[in-house]
Design a protein around this motif. Structure first.
Motif, PDB file in Angstrom:
ATOM      1  N   ILE A  17       0.815  -1.330   0.020  1.00  0.00           N
ATOM      2  CA  ILE A  17      -0.018   0.034   0.010  1.00  0.00           C
ATOM      3  C   ILE A  17       0.856   1.198   0.080  1.00  0.00           C
ATOM      4  N   PRO A  18       0.477   2.198  -0.910  1.00  0.00           N
ATOM      5  CA  PRO A  18       1.364   3.342  -1.093  1.00  0.00           C
ATOM      6  C   PRO A  18       1.299   4.275   0.281  1.00  0.00           C
ATOM      7  N   GLU A  19       2.329   4.938   0.852  1.00  0.00           N
ATOM      8  CA  GLU A  19       2.014   5.739   2.053  1.00  0.00           C
ATOM      9  C   GLU A  19       1.095   6.619   2.085  1.00  0.00           C
ATOM     10  N   SER A  20       0.748   7.229   0.992  1.00  0.00           N
ATOM     11  CA  SER A  20      -0.223   8.190   0.856  1.00  0.00           C
ATOM     12  C   SER A  20      -1.720   7.729   1.097  1.00  0.00           C
ATOM     13  N   LYS A  21      -1.956   6.229   0.947  1.00  0.00           N
ATOM     14  CA  LYS A  21      -3.064   5.790   1.296  1.00  0.00           C
ATOM     15  C   LYS A  21      -3.238   4.953   2.667  1.00  0.00           C
ATOM     16  N   MET A  22      -2.015   4.973   3.342  1.00  0.00           N
ATOM     17  CA  MET A  22      -2.005   4.385   4.541  1.00  0.00           C
ATOM     18  C   MET A  22      -2.901   4.946   5.621  1.00  0.00           C
ATOM     19  N   TYR A  23      -3.163   6.214   5.555  1.00  0.00           N
ATOM     20  CA  TYR A  23      -4.045   7.009   6.580  1.00  0.00           C
ATOM     21  C   TYR A  23      -5.478   6.046   6.547  1.00  0.00           C
ATOM     22  N   TYR A  24      -5.903   6.045   5.275  1.00  0.00           N
ATOM     23  CA  TYR A  24      -7.308   5.224   5.121  1.00  0.00           C
ATOM     24  C   TYR A  24      -7.258   3.812   5.812  1.00  0.00           C
ATOM     25  N   ILE A  25      -6.196   3.040   5.415  1.00  0.00           N
ATOM     26  CA  ILE A  25      -6.018   1.641   6.109  1.00  0.00           C
ATOM     27  C   ILE A  25      -6.023   1.585   7.660  1.00  0.00           C
ATOM     28  N   ILE A  26      -5.022   2.484   8.233  1.00  0.00           N
ATOM     29  CA  ILE A  26      -5.100   2.556   9.681  1.00  0.00           C
ATOM     30  C   ILE A  26      -6.525   2.983  10.296  1.00  0.00           C
ATOM     31  N   ALA A  27      -6.953   3.835   9.644  1.00  0.00           N
ATOM     32  CA  ALA A  27      -8.555   4.144  10.301  1.00  0.00           C
ATOM     33  C   ALA A  27      -9.508   3.036  10.239  1.00  0.00           C
ATOM     34  N   TYR A  28      -9.516   2.265   9.122  1.00  0.00           N
ATOM     35  CA  TYR A  28     -10.239   1.161   9.050  1.00  0.00           C
ATOM     36  C   TYR A  28      -9.747   0.083   9.831  1.00  0.00           C
ATOM     37  N   LEU A  29      -8.392  -0.164   9.901  1.00  0.00           N
ATOM     38  CA  LEU A  29      -8.046  -1.330  10.749  1.00  0.00           C
ATOM     39  C   LEU A  29      -8.380  -1.002  12.474  1.00  0.00           C
ATOM     40  N   GLN A  30      -8.187   0.328  12.741  1.00  0.00           N
ATOM     41  CA  GLN A  30      -8.700   0.583  13.929  1.00  0.00           C
ATOM     42  C   GLN A  30      -9.912   0.550  14.586  1.00  0.00           C
ATOM     43  N   GLY A  31     -10.802   0.576  13.368  1.00  0.00           N
ATOM     44  CA  GLY A  31     -12.340   0.420  13.719  1.00  0.00           C
ATOM     45  C   GLY A  31     -12.563  -1.329  13.695  1.00  0.00           C
ATOM     46  N   ALA A  32     -11.959  -2.047  12.795  1.00  0.00           N
ATOM     47  CA  ALA A  32     -12.064  -3.429  12.887  1.00  0.00           C
ATOM     48  C   ALA A  32     -11.506  -3.805  14.091  1.00  0.00           C
ATOM     49  N   ALA A  33     -10.510  -3.255  14.698  1.00  0.00           N
ATOM     50  CA  ALA A  33      -9.780  -3.921  15.903  1.00  0.00           C
ATOM     51  C   ALA A  33     -10.751  -3.687  17.109  1.00  0.00           C
ATOM     52  N   VAL A  34     -11.865  -3.212  17.191  1.00  0.00           N
ATOM     53  CA  VAL A  34     -12.725  -2.823  18.279  1.00  0.00           C
ATOM     54  C   VAL A  34     -13.454  -3.906  18.494  1.00  0.00           C
ATOM     55  N   PRO A  35     -13.276  -4.599  19.648  1.00  0.00           N
ATOM     56  CA  PRO A  35     -14.306  -5.691  19.981  1.00  0.00           C
ATOM     57  C   PRO A  35     -15.785  -5.308  19.791  1.00  0.00           C
ATOM     58  N   GLU A  36     -16.707  -6.187  19.301  1.00  0.00           N
ATOM     59  CA  GLU A  36     -17.927  -6.125  19.269  1.00  0.00           C
ATOM     60  C   GLU A  36     -18.550  -5.982  20.635  1.00  0.00           C
ATOM     61  N   GLU A  37     -19.608  -4.978  20.699  1.00  0.00           N
ATOM     62  CA  GLU A  37     -20.248  -4.703  22.032  1.00  0.00           C
ATOM     63  C   GLU A  37     -21.157  -5.817  22.190  1.00  0.00           C
ATOM     64  N   VAL A  38     -21.270  -6.080  23.421  1.00  0.00           N
ATOM     65  CA  VAL A  38     -22.298  -7.209  23.659  1.00  0.00           C
ATOM     66  C   VAL A  38     -23.291  -6.624  24.766  1.00  0.00           C
ATOM     67  N   PRO A  39     -24.701  -6.849  24.227  1.00  0.00           N
ATOM     68  CA  PRO A  39     -25.587  -6.085  25.145  1.00  0.00           C
ATOM     69  C   PRO A  39     -25.824  -6.687  26.646  1.00  0.00           C
ATOM     70  N   ASN A  40     -26.052  -5.587  27.658  1.00  0.00           N
ATOM     71  CA  ASN A  40     -26.119  -6.061  28.935  1.00  0.00           C
ATOM     72  C   ASN A  40     -27.310  -6.864  29.391  1.00  0.00           C
ATOM     73  N   ALA A  41     -27.334  -7.553  30.608  1.00  0.00           N
ATOM     74  CA  ALA A  41     -28.508  -8.428  30.743  1.00  0.00           C
ATOM     75  C   ALA A  41     -29.824  -7.780  30.794  1.00  0.00           C
ATOM     76  N   GLU A  42     -30.089  -6.569  31.188  1.00  0.00           N
ATOM     77  CA  GLU A  42     -31.202  -5.710  30.874  1.00  0.00           C
ATOM     78  C   GLU A  42     -31.721  -5.831  29.502  1.00  0.00           C
ATOM     79  N   THR A  43     -30.806  -5.487  28.800  1.00  0.00           N
ATOM     80  CA  THR A  43     -31.259  -5.250  27.118  1.00  0.00           C
ATOM     81  C   THR A  43     -31.485  -6.833  26.464  1.00  0.00           C
TER      82      THR A  43
END
Length: 69
Positions: free
Chosen positions: A14-40
């Motif tokens: 990936i060219p350095e000029s596009k790396m910003y977009y890749i990093i932003a995407y990877l940061q979003g993908a690395a966030v664990p999925e939220e699990v609803p609490n017991a009340e929900t």
């Protein structure tokens, strides 16, 4: 080659000029999925079993109804 190894090899292409977009995407993908609490989860089960209250209308109408209660 695993998917992880393949992804790492692609990053090197990936060219350095596009790396910003890749990093932003990877940061979003690395966030664990939220699990609803017991009340929900209980509320979901109640609706699935035919209970609960469904509201069809505007947000203003919903808040007006809530204020009446």
């Amino acid at each position: 080659m695993s998917n992880r190894e393949f992804a790492k090899s692609l990053i090197d292409q990936i060219p350095e000029s596009k790396m910003y977009y890749i990093i932003a995407y990877l940061q979003g993908a690395a966030v664990p999925e939220e699990v609803p609490n017991a009340e929900t989860l209980e509320a979901f089960a109640e609706l699935e079993n035919g209970g609960g209250t469904l509201f069809n209308g505007s947000t203003d109408a919903l808040f007006a109804e809530l204020m009446e209660e």
